[in-house]
Motif scaffolding. Structure first.
Motif, PDB file in Angstrom:
ATOM      1  N   TYR A  32     -14.008 -11.778 -12.150  1.00 21.69           N
ATOM      2  CA  TYR A  32     -13.109 -12.656 -12.385  1.00 21.69           C
ATOM      3  C   TYR A  32     -12.651 -13.564 -11.715  1.00 21.69           C
ATOM      4  N   GLN A  33     -13.424 -13.560 -10.218  1.00 21.49           N
ATOM      5  CA  GLN A  33     -13.051 -14.462  -9.103  1.00 21.49           C
ATOM      6  C   GLN A  33     -13.278 -16.057  -9.516  1.00 21.49           C
ATOM      7  N   ARG A  34     -14.009 -16.586 -10.370  1.00 22.17           N
ATOM      8  CA  ARG A  34     -14.102 -17.818 -10.486  1.00 22.17           C
ATOM      9  C   ARG A  34     -13.240 -18.533 -11.477  1.00 22.17           C
ATOM     10  N   TYR A  59      -7.974 -15.898 -11.649  1.00 23.46           N
ATOM     11  CA  TYR A  59      -7.531 -15.869 -10.063  1.00 23.46           C
ATOM     12  C   TYR A  59      -6.569 -14.585 -10.069  1.00 23.46           C
ATOM     13  N   ALA A  76      -8.314 -11.396 -10.537  1.00 24.56           N
ATOM     14  CA  ALA A  76      -9.343 -10.984  -9.517  1.00 24.56           C
ATOM     15  C   ALA A  76      -8.453 -10.484  -8.481  1.00 24.56           C
ATOM     16  N   THR A  92     -14.428 -11.449  -0.557  1.00 23.47           N
ATOM     17  CA  THR A  92     -14.204 -11.958  -1.802  1.00 23.47           C
ATOM     18  C   THR A  92     -12.983 -12.635  -2.151  1.00 23.47           C
ATOM     19  N   LYS A  93     -12.078 -11.977  -1.556  1.00 21.03           N
ATOM     20  CA  LYS A  93     -10.578 -12.281  -1.849  1.00 21.03           C
ATOM     21  C   LYS A  93     -10.366 -13.800  -1.234  1.00 21.03           C
ATOM     22  N   LYS A 111     -12.636 -16.024  -1.321  1.00 21.00           N
ATOM     23  CA  LYS A 111     -13.291 -17.055  -1.942  1.00 21.00           C
ATOM     24  C   LYS A 111     -12.152 -17.422  -3.167  1.00 21.00           C
ATOM     25  N   VAL A 112     -11.658 -16.357  -3.846  1.00 15.99           N
ATOM     26  CA  VAL A 112     -10.436 -16.653  -4.834  1.00 15.99           C
ATOM     27  C   VAL A 112      -9.653 -17.489  -4.306  1.00 15.99           C
ATOM     28  N   TYR A 154     -10.886 -20.933  -4.147  1.00 16.63           N
ATOM     29  CA  TYR A 154     -10.844 -21.426  -5.431  1.00 16.63           C
ATOM     30  C   TYR A 154      -9.524 -22.041  -5.760  1.00 16.63           C
ATOM     31  N   GLN A 155      -8.405 -21.492  -5.653  1.00 14.78           N
ATOM     32  CA  GLN A 155      -7.030 -21.879  -5.670  1.00 14.78           C
ATOM     33  C   GLN A 155      -6.675 -23.018  -5.151  1.00 14.78           C
ATOM     34  N   SER A 158      -7.356 -19.232   2.981  1.00 13.94           N
ATOM     35  CA  SER A 158      -8.620 -18.798   2.942  1.00 13.94           C
ATOM     36  C   SER A 158      -9.294 -18.439   4.349  1.00 13.94           C
TER      37      SER A 158
END
Length: 744
Positions: free
Chosen positions: A51-53, A56, A59, A85-86, A88-89, A92-93, A99
């Protein structure tokens, strides 16, 4: 119109994405009855990656849940993976600073594990965020460090990603030839390891060079078609939307207007669906340019304003220079020279800040024209001089780049010549070796004579050996003593190491104790100051009532004030009690699955008097059947504090809304007000500071900051998330999530 630069930076994104073959329904089915903690953690990480991309919230839910298990069971490597991985999410936000902080946490775990690949991946991701913040020198420095680590560990995927990222920075800094070299190096590695996702990204970047620098749109079209096909094969909607956006611009140059419109609108639909603001800003910008080319300025400005809001929020300075410049052109063509001047000046200021000369030149030229039209020839002349100087600087820079390119080609030709010379030398060496083969027999005879002579020498050697044996025994005794001394030194070294570790632990405990003492001091300050205020007010009101010299209207007003003061004192006392219990570890909990409506309704009833004093209406949009897994006392405190804060910071005759949204695995509770709002710095102080942060309400109501601190702590204990969305004078939305079932 030229292509925009879209990048998929993070190392191992391609491999992670390709590995997500299982549908989330299958993963969720396996999650219902995991065989062990390690299996459950792995399933949660796969769901977070899936769900990461695009999704959000989902994810972050799965990643936070997995991180909680990893923390509880002491899985250091899994903690690093979840944090990575967190991050990256979060990126993306568009929260690039947050990040970076999250990646740094992961890097600390990778250091403890002595994991070189993890460290390199972490540094690489930090570089991505620096790029998104337009801090190009910082990201370049970090990526060169990554390149060194990947080279030492023979990580082909990491090397390919680093070459690609360095090419991007070269490009935005105007070093096109160097950028193309790095992109081609990355492409060659991607082909060897059959990395489809990485190949698609490289195709897009090479297309960028062919369109923007080599003026070959047909060649750029071929590379972009390959990129779209690869992204479709991977079912990567984000990559596909980026490729379609660039492809639409190529169609426009090739006069395929129908294909141009179809591509850009398809890209916009994908971007809006997945909620990628960075991509959406670029698409709005392209649509605005399309309308601008048709002289449809009303529609142009609509899309440029949308683009401006997105780029400002994301802090994309380089992109902002282009938007401001184009808006200046629109108002210039509309003969609104004052507005045009403001936008050209904004474009120029940012271009100077990020040192992009190519963006400064046209802005200076237009500013000179505007002042010339306004009759201010002195300023027009000054800007024209600056324009000429910037233009000369840009030309000199381009000339230097061309010379560097020629120099690089010349060095390449020289290397080729050296290789030819070395090959000829190698051939000559072979010939010499063949000639010497005839002398081998002679060498063997000489070797035999040497052997006989050696035997004679050996006789003498044995005599010397017997004499040296005594000396050797003495030396052995000395060595044994040296070993004992070395052992004692090693013991001392270990003892010193233990002392250093203990001192570190003492220092750490000291810092923790000081923080706890600061918080306790704050609590005592609240008791001595904030609690005294409502009590003093109550005392004053009671004395006035006792005097019996007040009118009925004044009496009602005093009673209302007393009710508000009592509520404030009760709320503060309850918060102090909860805080004290939490610090002493005596807070009893009873987690169970139960209805949320009674908790929310009770909180609303308890604050009706406080809201009525300011004529504030509280509306509840709550499904009475929604259940979640929580402790009633904790969540009642959270809801009461959020409603109390909303009333405190709302003006009279406004509305407050509490809502609940049910998802598959969690429930989201939000409190919305129409109050004064807050800026980003205040939000950061609330969410990240270790001390309490508070401000006065709309009627100078005092606060302690303790309530929000409790809210964050209690939500964290429920494995939930806590967020604040607000802008000054536009109200505030405070949200938190609760799981629907027990998280093991």
């Amino acid at each position: 119109m030229r292509l925009f630069l879209f990048i998929v930076f993070f190392v191992l994104f391609s491999s992670a994405y390709a590995q997500q073959q299982k549908h989330p329904a299958k993963l969720l089915a396996e999650l219902q009855s995991p065989k062990s903690d390690s299996v459950e953690v792995e399933l949660l990480h796969k769901l977070g990656q899936y769900y990461q991309r695009e999704h959000y919230d989902s994810a972050l839910y799965y990643l936070n849940r997995g991180l909680a298990i990893a923390n509880k069971t002491g899985m250091t490597r899994q903690k690093a993976r979840f944090l990575f991985t967190k991050s990256k999410v979060i990126s993306y936000q568009g929260n690039y600073r947050q990040s970076i902080d999250t990646i740094k946490e992961a890097i600390e775990f990778y250091r403890k594990l002595n994991d070189s690949i993890g460290l390199a991946d972490g540094f690489n991701s930090i570089g991505v965020n620096y790029y998104n913040l337009s801090e190009y020198d910082s990201c370049k420095m970090v990526w060169l460090k990554c390149k060194s680590i990947y080279k030492q560990t023979n990580d082909s995927t990491g090397m390919a990603t680093t070459f690609s990222n360095l090419g991007v920075v070269n490009y935005v800094q105007g070093q096109a030839e160097e950028a193309l070299k790095n992109f081609i190096k990355s492409l060659e590695i991607r082909k060897k390891i059959e990395d489809k996702h990485g190949l698609a990204s490289n195709y897009m970047k090479i297309a960028l060079i062919y369109d923007n620098k080599l003026d070959e749109p047909q060649k750029a079209y071929e590379y972009l078609i390959n990129a779209v096909a690869l992204y479709e094969d991977e079912q990567n909607e984000l990559g596909k939307a980026k490729a379609l956006t660039n492809l639409s611009l190529i169609y426009e140059q090739l006069d395929s207007l129908q294909a141009h419109r179809a591509s850009i609108h398809k890209a916009r639909e994908i971007a809006e669906r997945i909620g990628n603001l960075r991509l959406l800003g670029t698409i709005y910008y392209n649509i605005g340019q399309d309308f601008q080319n048709k002289n449809n300025y009303d529609s142009t400005l609509v899309y440029y304003y949308k683009t401006l809001d997105i780029y400002k929020n994301l802090g994309q300075k380089r992109e902002l220079t282009g938007v401001y410049f184009n808006m200046g052109e629109v108002f210039y063509n509309l003969s609104d020279y004052e507005t045009a001047r403001a936008y050209f000046k904004s474009s120029l200021d940012i271009a100077r800040e990020i040192n992009v000369i190519s963006s400064q030149v046209p802005a200076l030229q237009y500013l000179a024209k505007i002042f010339e039209r306004k009759g201010d020839f002195k300023k027009a002349y000054a800007y024209h001089q600056k324009y000429a100087k910037a233009k000369d600087t840009l030309a000199e820079k381009e000339k230097t780049e061309r010379l560097e390119t020629l120099e690089a080609r010349f060095e390449g030709e020289q290397k080729a010549q050296r290789i030819k010379i070395l090959e000829k030398q190698k051939q000559l060496d072979k010939t010499k070796l063949a000639r010497t083969s005839s002398t081998k027999n002679l060498i063997l005879v000489i070797a035999g004579l040497i052997f006989i002579f050696s035997l004679l020498l050996y006789q003498k050697y044995r005599q010397k050996t017997s004499l040296n044996k005594q000396l050797s025994d003495r030396n052995q005794e000395v060595k044994e003593k040296n070993k004992e001394i070395s052992k004692q030194a090693e013991h001392l070294k270990r003892f010193n190491h233990l002392l250093v570790e203990k001192n570190r632990l003492i220092e750490k405990n000291k810092v923790k104790l000081e923080e706890e003492n600061q918080k306790k001091d704050k609590v005592f300050s609240i008791i001595g100051h904030d609690l005294r205020s409502p009590m003093s007010s109550l005392h004053t009101s009671l004395n006035l009532l006792k005097s019996k010299k007040v009118s009925p209207e004044r009496k009602d007003h005093l009673i209302s004030l007393m009710d508000s003061d009592i509520n404030s004192a009760i709320n503060l006392l309850e918060n102090l009690l909860m805080w004290a219990k939490r610090l002493e570890g005596k807070l009893s909990t009873n987690f169970k699955k139960q209805l949320l409506n009674p908790v929310a309704s009770q909180a609303i009833r308890s604050l009706e008097g406080m809201a009525r004093n300011k004529n504030i209406e509280i509306n509840a949009d709550i499904d009475k059947e929604i259940k979640a897994y929580f402790d009633e006392q904790m969540i009642a405190t959270v809801v009461r504090n959020l409603l109390s804060n909303a009333i405190k910071f709302s003006p009279e005759r406004s509305q407050i809304k509490i809502s609940m949204i049910e998802y598959s695995n969690f429930v989201k509770i939000s409190v919305l007000d129409q109050g004064v709002g807050m800026d980003k710095s205040d939000i950061d102080k609330i969410l990240h500071a270790s001390n309490f942060h508070s401000t006065a309400g709309t009627q100078k109501e005092k606060g302690s900051g303790l309530g929000l601190q409790l809210c964050k702590d209690f939500v964290t204990q429920h494995c939930g998330s806590f967020s604040i969305e607000s802008k000054p004078d536009r109200g505030t939305i405070v949200s938190f999530t609760l799981p629907k079932k027990h998280l093991s």
